[in-house]
Scaffold this motif. Structure first.
Motif, PDB file in Angstrom:
ATOM      1  N   ALA A   1      19.703  30.768  96.149  1.00  0.00           N
ATOM      2  CA  ALA A   1      18.366  30.568  95.582  1.00  0.00           C
ATOM      3  C   ALA A   1      17.730  31.898  95.195  1.00  0.00           C
ATOM      4  CB  ALA A   1      17.481  29.823  96.573  1.00  0.00           C
ATOM      5  N   ALA A   2      17.887  32.910  96.052  1.00  0.00           N
ATOM      6  CA  ALA A   2      17.313  34.227  95.762  1.00  0.00           C
ATOM      7  C   ALA A   2      17.984  34.856  94.549  1.00  0.00           C
ATOM      8  CB  ALA A   2      17.463  35.138  96.981  1.00  0.00           C
ATOM      9  N   LYS A   3      19.301  34.729  94.443  1.00  0.00           N
ATOM     10  CA  LYS A   3      20.007  35.252  93.274  1.00  0.00           C
ATOM     11  C   LYS A   3      19.571  34.521  92.006  1.00  0.00           C
ATOM     12  CE  LYS A   3      24.239  37.037  95.413  1.00  0.00           C
ATOM     13  NZ  LYS A   3      25.717  36.922  95.468  1.00  0.00           N
ATOM     14  N   ARG A   4      19.388  33.218  92.102  1.00  0.00           N
ATOM     15  CA  ARG A   4      18.993  32.425  90.944  1.00  0.00           C
ATOM     16  C   ARG A   4      17.627  32.883  90.413  1.00  0.00           C
ATOM     17  NH1 ARG A   4      20.329  28.072  92.954  1.00  0.00           N
ATOM     18  NH2 ARG A   4      18.337  27.446  93.887  1.00  0.00           N
ATOM     19  N   GLU A   5      16.697  33.150  91.330  1.00  0.00           N
ATOM     20  CA  GLU A   5      15.380  33.644  90.908  1.00  0.00           C
ATOM     21  C   GLU A   5      15.505  34.970  90.165  1.00  0.00           C
ATOM     22  OE1 GLU A   5      12.739  33.906  94.205  1.00  0.00           O
ATOM     23  OE2 GLU A   5      12.956  31.784  94.756  1.00  0.00           O
TER      24      GLU A   5
END
Length: 364
Positions: free
Chosen positions: A288-292
């Protein structure tokens, strides 16, 4: 606005091997990033170490010298611990000219085996820290970084062997260039078996470099050997934002008030978090953090480069490009991630020192 880039070699090709003579000058390309510090040496060796340090003594006695993982340095009358510590944040504007940066760089020199050596050095600054919007250099900031790394940093002896002195590496020559532009030098200056040459096709081709780093993502467009400033610049987002976001998600999910910086970094790298002796799968948080971050990078890349139809190549470099290779794989049909992309800037800085700087930077 564009700025011309002088690529005419002004030094003879020198041997690429480090000599054992302690009086000889060592040429170093140094990408002292906010997350990792990378070193490129003329004999082809590459080194990388986390940009991790804090003020104060280590408070650890190493029983076996070979097990030492925290090292102490003193500069400006203050002692710093570098290595396996919970490091202070490097994401501040003054970091490139700070004592924190200086001790981390000295530690990188020591780890690269440069104790006691005199160093000729090229480093970088993020594009927006090097240039103003109108293309003028931020000379005061450039000079501050140049002078900072020439200040003395003294390694302190291992507490288990207090009589054993360690020699400091000293910087005798230092030039600063824009970080992503260093990757362009790495791209156009080609090392071959019979020497080094400028690749004429690469030199004349319009190219964009996207450098995904720790704190910043840099964009540089080079056309006709000039920097196109309207399409160049920096975004203050990088892989350290992934770590910060994961730390927030961990605190929310597991109701922990504080975790050490090393624990967070290890959790992000492995997608596993160890609490109270048990492992927890945090792969969804990391994803999720990478996607953001990827969504932010994609939007800024489109703003800077559009669809890139007039570019011969879009070169993705930096540790973030390697870490996010799958996520950024289809942004442009003509994009490339070079081998060992994390070292592209450091290699380019070394090539710039060897073949572009004047003879005052000459080494062995």
């Amino acid at each position: 606005m564009t700025e011309r880039i002088d690529t005419k070699p002004t030094q003879a090709d020198k041997t690429s091997q480090l000599t054992s003579d302690p009086m000889s000058v060592v040429q170093v390309g140094l990408d002292d990033g906010y997350a990792y510090t990378k070193v490129a040496l003329a004999d082809g060796r590459l080194f990388s170490a986390p940009s991790r340090a804090r003020i104060g003594s280590a408070g650890v006695t190493w029983i076996r010298e070979q097990e030492q993982r925290i090292f102490e340095y003193e500069t400006g009358g203050t002692v710093y611990s570098v290595g396996a510590v919970d490091g202070e944040a490097t994401q501040f504007d003054e970091y490139p000219g700070s004592a924190l940066n200086r001790v981390i760089v000295q530690h990188a020199f020591q780890q690269a085996g440069l104790s006691g050596r005199s160093i000729h050095l090229v480093t970088g600054l993020p594009v927006s820290a090097y240039y103003r919007h109108d293309g003028q250099r931020r000379q005061r900031d450039i000079d501050r970084k140049c002078e900072s790394l020439k200040l003395p940093v003294e390694p302190k002896p291992n507490s288990a062997k207090p009589g054993k002195s360690i020699l400091s590496a000293s910087v005798a020559f230092h030039e600063v260039i824009p970080e992503a532009l260093a990757a362009w030098y790495d791209h156009v200056i080609v090392t071959q078996a019979d020497g080094v040459t400028l690749d004429g096709d690469r030199l004349s081709a319009p190219i964009a470099i996207v450098d995904i780093g720790g704190r910043t993502t840099d964009f540089v467009v080079v056309q006709d050997q000039g920097i196109v400033h309207g399409s160049s610049g920096s975004l203050n987002r990088g892989m350290l934002n992934v770590k910060s976001r994961v730390a927030d998600l961990i605190q929310q999910t597991f109701d922990v008030s504080e975790l050490g910086e090393q624990s967070i970094a290890k959790a992000v790298d492995s997608s596993r978090l160890r609490l109270h002796g048990k492992d927890h799968d945090i792969s969804a948080m990391v994803a999720a953090a990478k996607r953001e971050l990827v969504e932010l990078l994609y939007a800024e890349t489109r703003r800077k480069l559009g669809l890139g139809v007039e570019l011969d190549r879009v070169l993705f470099v930096g540790g973030g490009s390697a870490a996010l290779a799958t996520d950024i794989a289809n942004w442009f049909p003509n994009q490339t991630i070079p081998d060992h992309a994390v070292f592209a800037n450091a290699r380019g800085m070394l090539k710039y020192l060897q073949y572009v700087c004047d003879d005052t930077a000459g080494g062995f």
